[in-house]
Motif scaffolding. Structure first.
Motif: not given
Length: 93
Positions: A17-18, A21-22, A24-25, A44
């Motif tokens: 998940a991290d 997120d890295r 994507r964000r 992403d």
């Protein structure tokens, strides 16, 4: 796009998940290794789609150049652009 983070499959598995997120964000890809060898890249979804679009446009441009060259040489023994694209796609999997 940020510099990629390089992690083993075990590391990514423990905090997937991290890593997502890295990507994507932070727009930072993760290069995933297995036994020290680079195996895959987590990016992403929008970046993936952008890269696919670029690859398809590049392939289309290349096929058009081949078709133009074939047309300039004449039509004896030639195949259509669609046939050529089908043959290339089946060859490249």
């Amino acid at each position: 796009m940020g510099e990629p983070v390089i992690e083993s499959m075990a590391e990514v598995r423990s905090h997937l998940a991290d890593a997502i997120d890295r990507a994507r964000r932070d727009d930072t890809p993760t290069v995933i290794t297995r036994r020290g060898k680079e195996e895959a890249v987590l990016v992403d979804i929008d970046e993936y789609r952008r890269l696919r679009r670029i690859a398809e446009q590049s392939e289309d441009a290349w096929l058009n150049q081949l078709a133009d060259a074939a047309e300039a040489e004449g039509t004896t023994g030639s195949v259509s652009l669609e046939e050529m694209a089908s043959q290339l796609r089946s060859h490249h999997g």
